[in-house]
Write a protein that holds these residues in place. Structure first.
Motif, PDB file in Angstrom:
ATOM      1  N   ALA A 272       0.835  -1.206   0.000  1.00 52.31           N
ATOM      2  CA  ALA A 272       0.000   0.000   0.000  1.00 52.31           C
ATOM      3  C   ALA A 272       0.868   1.254   0.000  1.00 52.31           C
ATOM      4  O   ALA A 272       0.593   2.230  -0.715  1.00 52.31           O
ATOM      5  CB  ALA A 272      -0.919  -0.013   1.230  1.00 52.31           C
ATOM      6  N   MET A 273       1.944   1.238   0.787  1.00 53.42           N
ATOM      7  CA  MET A 273       2.871   2.375   0.796  1.00 53.42           C
ATOM      8  C   MET A 273       3.542   2.525  -0.568  1.00 53.42           C
ATOM      9  O   MET A 273       3.742   3.644  -1.056  1.00 53.42           O
ATOM     10  CB  MET A 273       3.928   2.143   1.889  1.00 53.42           C
ATOM     11  CG  MET A 273       4.793   3.346   2.188  1.00 53.42           C
ATOM     12  SD  MET A 273       3.877   4.599   3.108  1.00 53.42           S
ATOM     13  CE  MET A 273       5.192   5.766   3.458  1.00 53.42           C
ATOM     14  N   SER A 274       3.863   1.405  -1.189  1.00 56.80           N
ATOM     15  CA  SER A 274       4.497   1.447  -2.507  1.00 56.80           C
ATOM     16  C   SER A 274       3.554   2.031  -3.551  1.00 56.80           C
ATOM     17  O   SER A 274       3.983   2.766  -4.442  1.00 56.80           O
ATOM     18  CB  SER A 274       4.925   0.039  -2.927  1.00 56.80           C
ATOM     19  OG  SER A 274       5.822  -0.519  -1.991  1.00 56.80           O
ATOM     20  N   VAL A 275       2.268   1.700  -3.455  1.00 59.79           N
ATOM     21  CA  VAL A 275       1.293   2.230  -4.407  1.00 59.79           C
ATOM     22  C   VAL A 275       1.184   3.751  -4.281  1.00 59.79           C
ATOM     23  O   VAL A 275       1.129   4.473  -5.285  1.00 59.79           O
ATOM     24  CB  VAL A 275      -0.079   1.566  -4.187  1.00 59.79           C
ATOM     25  CG1 VAL A 275      -1.161   2.283  -4.985  1.00 59.79           C
ATOM     26  CG2 VAL A 275      -0.019   0.100  -4.597  1.00 59.79           C
ATOM     27  N   LEU A 276       1.194   4.256  -3.047  1.00 60.41           N
ATOM     28  CA  LEU A 276       1.136   5.709  -2.854  1.00 60.41           C
ATOM     29  C   LEU A 276       2.369   6.378  -3.458  1.00 60.41           C
ATOM     30  O   LEU A 276       2.276   7.427  -4.107  1.00 60.41           O
ATOM     31  CB  LEU A 276       1.023   6.031  -1.365  1.00 60.41           C
ATOM     32  CG  LEU A 276      -0.271   5.582  -0.681  1.00 60.41           C
ATOM     33  CD1 LEU A 276      -0.237   5.954   0.796  1.00 60.41           C
ATOM     34  CD2 LEU A 276      -1.486   6.218  -1.351  1.00 60.41           C
ATOM     35  N   LEU A 277       3.547   5.772  -3.244  1.00 59.64           N
ATOM     36  CA  LEU A 277       4.766   6.332  -3.834  1.00 59.64           C
ATOM     37  C   LEU A 277       4.700   6.254  -5.357  1.00 59.64           C
ATOM     38  O   LEU A 277       5.135   7.183  -6.057  1.00 59.64           O
ATOM     39  CB  LEU A 277       5.980   5.561  -3.314  1.00 59.64           C
ATOM     40  CG  LEU A 277       7.345   6.020  -3.846  1.00 59.64           C
ATOM     41  CD1 LEU A 277       7.621   7.465  -3.439  1.00 59.64           C
ATOM     42  CD2 LEU A 277       8.458   5.113  -3.334  1.00 59.64           C
ATOM     43  N   PHE A 278       4.140   5.169  -5.867  1.00 57.19           N
ATOM     44  CA  PHE A 278       3.990   5.006  -7.318  1.00 57.19           C
ATOM     45  C   PHE A 278       3.115   6.119  -7.903  1.00 57.19           C
ATOM     46  O   PHE A 278       3.414   6.657  -8.976  1.00 57.19           O
ATOM     47  CB  PHE A 278       3.377   3.636  -7.603  1.00 57.19           C
ATOM     48  CG  PHE A 278       2.923   3.451  -9.016  1.00 57.19           C
ATOM     49  CD1 PHE A 278       3.840   3.195 -10.026  1.00 57.19           C
ATOM     50  CD2 PHE A 278       1.578   3.532  -9.348  1.00 57.19           C
ATOM     51  CE1 PHE A 278       3.426   3.030 -11.334  1.00 57.19           C
ATOM     52  CE2 PHE A 278       1.158   3.368 -10.656  1.00 57.19           C
ATOM     53  CZ  PHE A 278       2.076   3.110 -11.655  1.00 57.19           C
ATOM     54  N   ILE A 279       2.048   6.474  -7.208  1.00 58.91           N
ATOM     55  CA  ILE A 279       1.162   7.539  -7.706  1.00 58.91           C
ATOM     56  C   ILE A 279       1.902   8.872  -7.760  1.00 58.91           C
ATOM     57  O   ILE A 279       1.806   9.625  -8.742  1.00 58.91           O
ATOM     58  CB  ILE A 279      -0.085   7.638  -6.808  1.00 58.91           C
ATOM     59  CG1 ILE A 279      -0.939   6.375  -6.957  1.00 58.91           C
ATOM     60  CG2 ILE A 279      -0.905   8.871  -7.156  1.00 58.91           C
ATOM     61  CD1 ILE A 279      -2.085   6.295  -5.975  1.00 58.91           C
ATOM     62  N   VAL A 280       2.658   9.171  -6.715  1.00 55.83           N
ATOM     63  CA  VAL A 280       3.399  10.437  -6.687  1.00 55.83           C
ATOM     64  C   VAL A 280       4.449  10.475  -7.799  1.00 55.83           C
ATOM     65  O   VAL A 280       4.547  11.457  -8.553  1.00 55.83           O
ATOM     66  CB  VAL A 280       4.061  10.631  -5.307  1.00 55.83           C
ATOM     67  CG1 VAL A 280       4.959  11.860  -5.315  1.00 55.83           C
ATOM     68  CG2 VAL A 280       3.007  10.763  -4.225  1.00 55.83           C
ATOM     69  N   LEU A 281       5.224   9.397  -7.921  1.00 61.22           N
ATOM     70  CA  LEU A 281       6.257   9.366  -8.957  1.00 61.22           C
ATOM     71  C   LEU A 281       5.642   9.309 -10.346  1.00 61.22           C
ATOM     72  O   LEU A 281       6.215   9.830 -11.303  1.00 61.22           O
ATOM     73  CB  LEU A 281       7.169   8.150  -8.744  1.00 61.22           C
ATOM     74  CG  LEU A 281       7.975   8.152  -7.446  1.00 61.22           C
ATOM     75  CD1 LEU A 281       8.883   6.949  -7.378  1.00 61.22           C
ATOM     76  CD2 LEU A 281       8.786   9.434  -7.329  1.00 61.22           C
ATOM     77  N   GLY A 282       4.460   8.671 -10.478  1.00 64.82           N
ATOM     78  CA  GLY A 282       3.773   8.650 -11.758  1.00 64.82           C
ATOM     79  C   GLY A 282       3.390  10.040 -12.221  1.00 64.82           C
ATOM     80  O   GLY A 282       3.451  10.339 -13.427  1.00 64.82           O
ATOM     81  N   ALA A 283       3.009  10.905 -11.283  1.00 63.22           N
ATOM     82  CA  ALA A 283       2.670  12.280 -11.645  1.00 63.22           C
ATOM     83  C   ALA A 283       3.894  13.009 -12.199  1.00 63.22           C
ATOM     84  O   ALA A 283       3.812  13.700 -13.225  1.00 63.22           O
ATOM     85  CB  ALA A 283       2.119  13.011 -10.416  1.00 63.22           C
TER      86      ALA A 283
END
Length: 296
Positions: A272-283
């Motif tokens: 779940a923490m990785s998904v949040l980081l993925f969203i930020v880096l995806g932006a």
């Protein structure tokens, strides 16, 4: 004629089958090693899984647990602090170093190799080397300070110096790559622009401000976004130098490792923490792709 046309059609079908076979193999590898872990990670973020007991669905409980953890905000703030300091040192210093090397008339190749050497070291070797430098008892830095009769420092153990110490390691290890890219950009600037500026009586700073920076604006912007994406995933420096329990230096990636391997093997929470980081880096990646897209 009919036989010849049939032979050509048979060869064309054979060539296309070979092309589709190679394309299918590439797509399978891409899906297996790129997309499957991504999709599996997203699914895992909604599950309770320790890779020992059978997983079960928990919905958004992992995300609720994240926001309730005091270390969640601390890790994001530390990551943003590291990113800001890394950009302050790691973005400006390579540009200045590239400008200086570009002005050299002799031994330019030697300095290019010298500035790139730290990049060739494995990251873990660089961190262990600096760990020796930072050692409060027998480290090189405190030995130099003592020889100069200056107060010594705890470096990575001091709340005020810990994050700066990590940023210095990262900047030293990665500065060479950015410097080489800046040098490549500087080599592409037409010399006529500098000659015209010199004829107009421009100083060194005026040539940098009115010629170099405008010509380098695109590559500087791309490097800025790439460095933001890279520094927000910092892991080796805080993990090796300060561990996973120091609240002054714990970052998002270290917290993910802590959830998965050092607390209770909660891989769902780590996902779940990785998904949040993925969203930020995806932006940030979307902005990068938008800026580097060729006009139609």
């Amino acid at each position: 004629m009919t036989v010849l046309a049939s032979e050509r059609l048979r060869r064309r079908i054979g060539d296309n089958l070979q092309a589709y076979a190679f394309l299918a193999a590439g797509l399978v590898c891409f899906g297996l090693f790129s997309w499957y872990p991504l999709v599996k990670g997203i699914i895992l973020s909604f599950q309770q899984d320790n890779f020992v007991s059978p997983p079960y669905w928990v919905g958004l409980d992992n995300y609720r647990a994240l926001f309730a953890d005091p270390l969640f905000g601390t890790a994001w703030l530390n990551t943003l602090e590291f990113t800001a300091l890394a950009l302050l040192f790691g973005y400006a210093v390579p540009f200045v170093v590239a400008l200086v090397i570009n002005e050299f008339r002799h031994a330019k190749g030697f300095f290019r190799v010298a500035v790139y050497l730290p990049v060739m070291l494995p990251p873990i070797v660089s961190v262990l080397l600096w760990k020796y430098f930072y050692d409060p008892g027998t480290g090189l830095f405190n030995a130099v300070l003592s020889a100069l009769h200056l107060p010594t420092s705890e470096w990575t153990q001091s709340p005020k110096m810990a994050m700066v110490s990590l940023v210095l390691v990262s900047t030293w290890a990665n500065m060479g790559g950015a410097t080489i890219m800046y040098l490549a950009g500087l080599a592409g600037i037409p010399s006529e622009l500098y000659e015209a500026a010199e004829l107009d009586g421009a100083s060194v700073w005026q040539r940098v401000r009115h010629v170099t920076i405008p010509q380098m604006r695109f590559i500087m912007l791309v490097l800025l976004l790439l460095q933001i994406v890279a520094t927000m995933q910092v892991f080796i420096e805080p993990f090796q130098l300060t561990g996973t329990t120091n609240p002054d230096t714990i970052t998002v990636m270290v917290l993910i490792y802590r959830y998965a391997f050092t607390v209770n093997n909660d891989f769902g929470l780590a996902a779940a923490m990785s998904v949040l980081l993925f969203i930020v880096l995806g932006a940030f990646s979307a902005v990068y792709l938008r800026l580097t897209r060729k006009p139609d």
